[in-house]
Design an enzyme around this catalytic site. Structure first.
Site, PDB file in Angstrom:
ATOM      1  N   ASP A 199       0.855  -1.192   0.000  1.00 35.80           N
ATOM      2  CA  ASP A 199       0.000   0.000   0.000  1.00 35.80           C
ATOM      3  C   ASP A 199       0.893   1.245   0.000  1.00 35.80           C
ATOM      4  OD1 ASP A 199      -3.243   0.462   1.079  1.00 35.80           O
ATOM      5  OD2 ASP A 199      -1.862   2.173   0.916  1.00 35.80           O
ATOM      6  N   ALA A 200       0.540   2.204  -0.849  1.00 33.21           N
ATOM      7  CA  ALA A 200       1.325   3.437  -0.955  1.00 33.21           C
ATOM      8  C   ALA A 200       0.981   4.420   0.167  1.00 33.21           C
ATOM      9  CB  ALA A 200       1.091   4.084  -2.315  1.00 33.21           C
ATOM     10  N   ILE A 244       2.087   0.214  -6.338  1.00 35.67           N
ATOM     11  CA  ILE A 244       1.859  -0.915  -7.255  1.00 35.67           C
ATOM     12  C   ILE A 244       2.489  -0.667  -8.621  1.00 35.67           C
ATOM     13  CG2 ILE A 244      -0.210  -1.839  -6.148  1.00 35.67           C
ATOM     14  CD1 ILE A 244      -1.860  -0.363  -8.336  1.00 35.67           C
ATOM     15  N   PHE A 281      -6.913  -4.508  -4.598  1.00 30.10           N
ATOM     16  CA  PHE A 281      -7.849  -3.439  -4.231  1.00 30.10           C
ATOM     17  C   PHE A 281      -7.299  -2.049  -4.546  1.00 30.10           C
ATOM     18  CE2 PHE A 281      -8.656  -6.844  -1.152  1.00 30.10           C
ATOM     19  CZ  PHE A 281     -10.041  -6.905  -1.104  1.00 30.10           C
ATOM     20  N   THR A 318     -15.873  -2.303 -10.003  1.00 34.45           N
ATOM     21  CA  THR A 318     -17.054  -1.595  -9.521  1.00 34.45           C
ATOM     22  C   THR A 318     -18.217  -1.724 -10.504  1.00 34.45           C
ATOM     23  OG1 THR A 318     -17.896   0.655  -9.165  1.00 34.45           O
ATOM     24  CG2 THR A 318     -15.990   0.469 -10.563  1.00 34.45           C
ATOM     25  N   ASP A 319     -19.432  -1.563  -9.991  1.00 32.40           N
ATOM     26  CA  ASP A 319     -20.609  -1.554 -10.878  1.00 32.40           C
ATOM     27  C   ASP A 319     -20.654  -0.276 -11.722  1.00 32.40           C
ATOM     28  OD1 ASP A 319     -21.292   0.249  -8.840  1.00 32.40           O
ATOM     29  OD2 ASP A 319     -23.174  -0.731  -8.300  1.00 32.40           O
ATOM     30  N   GLU A 320     -19.832   0.728 -11.349  1.00 28.30           N
ATOM     31  CA  GLU A 320     -19.887   2.003 -12.075  1.00 28.30           C
ATOM     32  C   GLU A 320     -19.393   1.878 -13.513  1.00 28.30           C
ATOM     33  OE1 GLU A 320     -18.751   5.488  -9.938  1.00 28.30           O
ATOM     34  OE2 GLU A 320     -19.114   4.569  -7.997  1.00 28.30           O
ATOM     35  N   TYR A 379     -13.126   8.251 -12.949  1.00 25.07           N
ATOM     36  CA  TYR A 379     -12.921   7.093 -12.055  1.00 25.07           C
ATOM     37  C   TYR A 379     -13.392   5.801 -12.730  1.00 25.07           C
ATOM     38  CZ  TYR A 379     -14.136   3.621  -8.501  1.00 25.07           C
ATOM     39  OH  TYR A 379     -14.278   2.441  -7.802  1.00 25.07           O
ATOM     40  N   SER A 401     -11.365   4.702 -15.690  1.00 23.38           N
ATOM     41  CA  SER A 401     -10.054   4.102 -15.363  1.00 23.38           C
ATOM     42  C   SER A 401     -10.246   2.686 -14.819  1.00 23.38           C
ATOM     43  CB  SER A 401      -9.287   4.979 -14.360  1.00 23.38           C
ATOM     44  OG  SER A 401      -9.933   4.998 -13.103  1.00 23.38           O
ATOM     45  N   LYS A 402     -11.330   2.451 -14.071  1.00 23.75           N
ATOM     46  CA  LYS A 402     -11.592   1.084 -13.582  1.00 23.75           C
ATOM     47  C   LYS A 402     -11.951   0.172 -14.768  1.00 23.75           C
ATOM     48  CE  LYS A 402     -11.687  -0.282  -9.916  1.00 23.75           C
ATOM     49  NZ  LYS A 402     -10.587  -0.852  -9.064  1.00 23.75           N
ATOM     50  N   PRO A 459     -24.646  17.597   3.095  1.00 22.70           N
ATOM     51  CA  PRO A 459     -24.828  18.115   1.724  1.00 22.70           C
ATOM     52  C   PRO A 459     -25.358  17.055   0.764  1.00 22.70           C
ATOM     53  CG  PRO A 459     -22.485  17.724   2.172  1.00 22.70           C
ATOM     54  CD  PRO A 459     -23.235  17.278   3.397  1.00 22.70           C
ATOM     55  N   ASN A 462     -30.503   8.006  -2.421  1.00 19.68           N
ATOM     56  CA  ASN A 462     -29.652   8.637  -1.399  1.00 19.68           C
ATOM     57  C   ASN A 462     -30.463   9.238  -0.257  1.00 19.68           C
ATOM     58  OD1 ASN A 462     -27.351   7.951  -2.734  1.00 19.68           O
ATOM     59  ND2 ASN A 462     -27.039   9.963  -3.686  1.00 19.68           N
ATOM     60  N   ARG A 494     -23.488  16.699  -8.557  1.00 18.11           N
ATOM     61  CA  ARG A 494     -22.163  16.310  -9.075  1.00 18.11           C
ATOM     62  C   ARG A 494     -22.223  16.297 -10.613  1.00 18.11           C
ATOM     63  NH1 ARG A 494     -20.792  10.329  -7.406  1.00 18.11           N
ATOM     64  NH2 ARG A 494     -19.489  11.170  -5.741  1.00 18.11           N
TER      65      ARG A 494
HETATM   66  P1  NAD Z   1      -9.812   3.311  -0.590  1.00 21.60           P
HETATM   67  O1  NAD Z   1      -9.637   4.601  -1.331  1.00 21.60           O
HETATM   68  O2  NAD Z   1     -10.372   3.329   0.780  1.00 21.60           O
HETATM   69  O3  NAD Z   1      -8.404   2.551  -0.500  1.00 21.60           O
HETATM   70  C1  NAD Z   1      -7.505   2.483  -1.564  1.00 21.60           C
HETATM   71  C2  NAD Z   1      -6.170   2.031  -1.009  1.00 21.60           C
HETATM   72  O4  NAD Z   1      -5.240   1.922  -2.102  1.00 21.60           O
HETATM   73  C3  NAD Z   1      -5.539   3.022  -0.016  1.00 21.60           C
HETATM   74  O5  NAD Z   1      -5.055   2.332   1.112  1.00 21.60           O
HETATM   75  C4  NAD Z   1      -4.409   3.664  -0.809  1.00 21.60           C
HETATM   76  O6  NAD Z   1      -3.315   4.076   0.016  1.00 21.60           O
HETATM   77  C5  NAD Z   1      -4.016   2.528  -1.737  1.00 21.60           C
HETATM   78  N1  NAD Z   1      -3.370   3.012  -2.961  1.00 21.60           N
HETATM   79  C6  NAD Z   1      -3.774   4.021  -3.777  1.00 21.60           C
HETATM   80  N2  NAD Z   1      -2.908   4.168  -4.785  1.00 21.60           N
HETATM   81  C7  NAD Z   1      -1.940   3.227  -4.628  1.00 21.60           C
HETATM   82  C8  NAD Z   1      -0.783   2.856  -5.359  1.00 21.60           C
HETATM   83  N3  NAD Z   1      -0.443   3.510  -6.487  1.00 21.60           N
HETATM   84  N4  NAD Z   1      -0.028   1.832  -4.907  1.00 21.60           N
HETATM   85  C9  NAD Z   1      -0.364   1.166  -3.774  1.00 21.60           C
HETATM   86  N5  NAD Z   1      -1.447   1.479  -3.034  1.00 21.60           N
HETATM   87  C10 NAD Z   1      -2.224   2.493  -3.460  1.00 21.60           C
HETATM   88  O7  NAD Z   1     -10.656   2.405  -1.573  1.00 21.60           O
HETATM   89  P2  NAD Z   1     -11.774   1.315  -1.222  1.00 21.60           P
HETATM   90  O8  NAD Z   1     -13.065   1.996  -1.047  1.00 21.60           O
HETATM   91  O9  NAD Z   1     -11.261   0.416  -0.184  1.00 21.60           O
HETATM   92  O10 NAD Z   1     -11.836   0.544  -2.622  1.00 21.60           O
HETATM   93  C11 NAD Z   1     -11.035  -0.632  -2.856  1.00 21.60           C
HETATM   94  C12 NAD Z   1     -11.304  -1.133  -4.261  1.00 21.60           C
HETATM   95  O11 NAD Z   1     -12.690  -1.429  -4.401  1.00 21.60           O
HETATM   96  C13 NAD Z   1     -10.968  -0.128  -5.354  1.00 21.60           C
HETATM   97  O12 NAD Z   1     -10.377  -0.804  -6.419  1.00 21.60           O
HETATM   98  C14 NAD Z   1     -12.312   0.446  -5.749  1.00 21.60           C
HETATM   99  O13 NAD Z   1     -12.314   0.865  -7.092  1.00 21.60           O
HETATM  100  C15 NAD Z   1     -13.217  -0.745  -5.524  1.00 21.60           C
HETATM  101  N6  NAD Z   1     -14.619  -0.415  -5.214  1.00 21.60           N
HETATM  102  C16 NAD Z   1     -14.935   0.314  -4.110  1.00 21.60           C
HETATM  103  C17 NAD Z   1     -16.273   0.566  -3.810  1.00 21.60           C
HETATM  104  C18 NAD Z   1     -16.696   1.311  -2.556  1.00 21.60           C
HETATM  105  O14 NAD Z   1     -17.890   1.454  -2.321  1.00 21.60           O
HETATM  106  N7  NAD Z   1     -15.774   1.783  -1.719  1.00 21.60           N
HETATM  107  C19 NAD Z   1     -17.280   0.125  -4.668  1.00 21.60           C
HETATM  108  C20 NAD Z   1     -16.909  -0.582  -5.815  1.00 21.60           C
HETATM  109  C21 NAD Z   1     -15.587  -0.872  -6.059  1.00 21.60           C
END
Ligand code: NAD
Length: 353
Positions: free
Chosen positions: A34-35, A58, A79, A129-131, A155, A158-159, A210, A254, A300
């Site tokens: 993790d970064a 990563i 993740f 993601t479903d997005e 976002y 990119s996913k 908000p 929402n 948004r």
């Molecule tokens: P988050 O933003 O809470 O966590 C992301 C983590 O990735 C952080 O710890 C960050 O430090 C780390 N990170 C970011 N860039 C990095 C890099 N270049 N190298 C290493 N680590 C890095 O995200 P989340 O909500 O836990 O989401 C996790 C995954 O699930 C993501 O891929 C997201 O697209 C997907 N997702 C999330 C949701 C949601 O509701 N939160 C829904 C659908 C999909």
């Protein structure tokens, strides 16, 4: 016994997954890469057994390659991402860098280590993601795994690109991959820029809630523990090259989510002793409804109207089933934030809560 590499394991879902997996699989060891961006938090991993945090990016393919070799890792659960839509609207570059280039870097390292010299058993599981499927009208059927991709924000674009790369490494090189596309997660350890923790904590500190546009954007809400169980099912029973939709079975506008948050906060002030002293600025401390903080704000840009998940495939092929009811999961989440102020209070300088 197995060794897993969990990228983004200091973030919200990754951190929950590390706790879930280390409890459910006591023979396994976990390396978290993790970064530690603004969204990553070392303290999220406190108490996780047999887990080592490596602070790194990563996109550093050499580092990933070394970790895979040194720790004899045969499973990657990916993740790590830039994950907040609003931030992608104001600054898309980081999303391209981490979500697309970062995923390619991981895939390259996995291919180099796992497919060399006749190959070995392995699995690369990608969290999406479903997005990526775009936006639904009120009467449209829910997203299935065959719905065409139509991402609308930087976002989700990119996913989507990262999902395509994962798929391509399977078809081109034979990498053993699975992908899951999940809906909106909620639960412990979520950074308070996302709707549920932001509104919970704003209600405690008497700040406005908000609401974008008319508040009628619909999302399916998935408790993060159910999501972890779904990922476990993909790892254990998923077929190479397949994708699985994972939802929570709680499709809500929402406004309904916000009303439920306000109700839970008001209820907590009635049931938990000492909250009025701890949070004197909350309307609930003076017996006023938290809903009085609701404030409608400009929508948004490009806000998707509705997401809904058809999870028939995960239910039948993986025996996946969400267990959390939304109201119960929300109550449990609020109670977690009340009991873990040490976790979120240091973040308040970054988020304004
Ligand atoms: P988050 O933003 O809470 O966590 C992301 C983590 O990735 C952080 O710890 C960050 O430090 C780390 N990170 C970011 N860039 C990095 C890099 N270049 N190298 C290493 N680590 C890095 O995200 P989340 O909500 O836990 O989401 C996790 C995954 O699930 C993501 O891929 C997201 O697209 C997907 N997702 C999330 C949701 C949601 O509701 N939160 C829904 C659908 C999909």
């Amino acid at each position: 016994m197995a060794n897993l590499l969990v990228t983004g394991g200091a973030g919200f879902i990754g951190g929950n997954f590390v706790h879930y997996w280390s409890e459910a699989h006591p023979g396994d060891s976990i390396v978290v890469l993790d970064a530690l961006t603004y969204a990553g938090n070392r303290s999220t991993l406190e108490g996780a057994e047999r887990t080592r945090l490596v602070e790194g990016d990563i996109r550093e393919t050499d580092l990933v390659t070394r970790l895979l070799r040194e720790h004899d890792i045969a499973t990657i659960v990916h993740f790590a991402a830039e994950s907040h839509v609003d931030r992608s609207i104001t600054g898309p570059d980081a999303f391209i860098d981490t979500n697309i280039l970062g995923t390619n870097s991981l895939l390259k390292a996995a291919r180099a280590v796992w497919l060399a010299g006749g190959g070995r058993e392995h699995r690369f599981h990608h969290i999406s993601t479903d997005e990526v499927y775009g936006s639904l009208g009120p009467e449209d059927p829910a997203f299935s795994e065959t719905t065409a991709y139509a991402p609308n924000s930087p976002y989700s674009a990119s996913k989507a690109a990262s999902d395509h790369l994962v798929r391509a490494y399977h078809h081109t090189y034979g990498l053993n991959v699975t992908t899951s596309n999940c809906s909106n997660n909620y639960g412990p350890y979520q950074y308070p820029e996302k709707l549920i923790p932001l509104f919970l904590l704003n209600a405690l500190s008497g700040k406005p809630l908000p609401i974008y546009g008319d508040g009628m954007n619909v999302r399916d809400w998935l408790h993060v523990e159910d999501h972890c169980r779904g990922i476990e099912a993909c790892l254990e029973r998923g077929e190479p090259g397949e994708t699985y939709n994972i939802g929570g079975g709680a499709e809500l506008p929402n406004l309904e989510v916000i009303e439920a948050i306000c109700r839970e906060v008001d209820r907590a002030f009635e049931e938990v002793e000492g909250l009025a002293e701890r949070y004197p600025d909350a309307p609930a401390a003076a017996g006023q409804p938290s809903a009085s903080l609701k404030t409608f704000v400009e929508d948004r840009a490009g806000h998707d109207r509705r997401y809904a998940i058809d999870e028939t495939k995960a239910r039948s092929a993986l025996a996946y089933e969400p267990r959390h009811d939304f109201d119960e999961g929300l109550r449990q989440t609020l109670r977690w934030y009340l009991a873990n102020e040490d976790w979120w209070r240091p973040l308040s300088g970054q988020t304004g809560i």
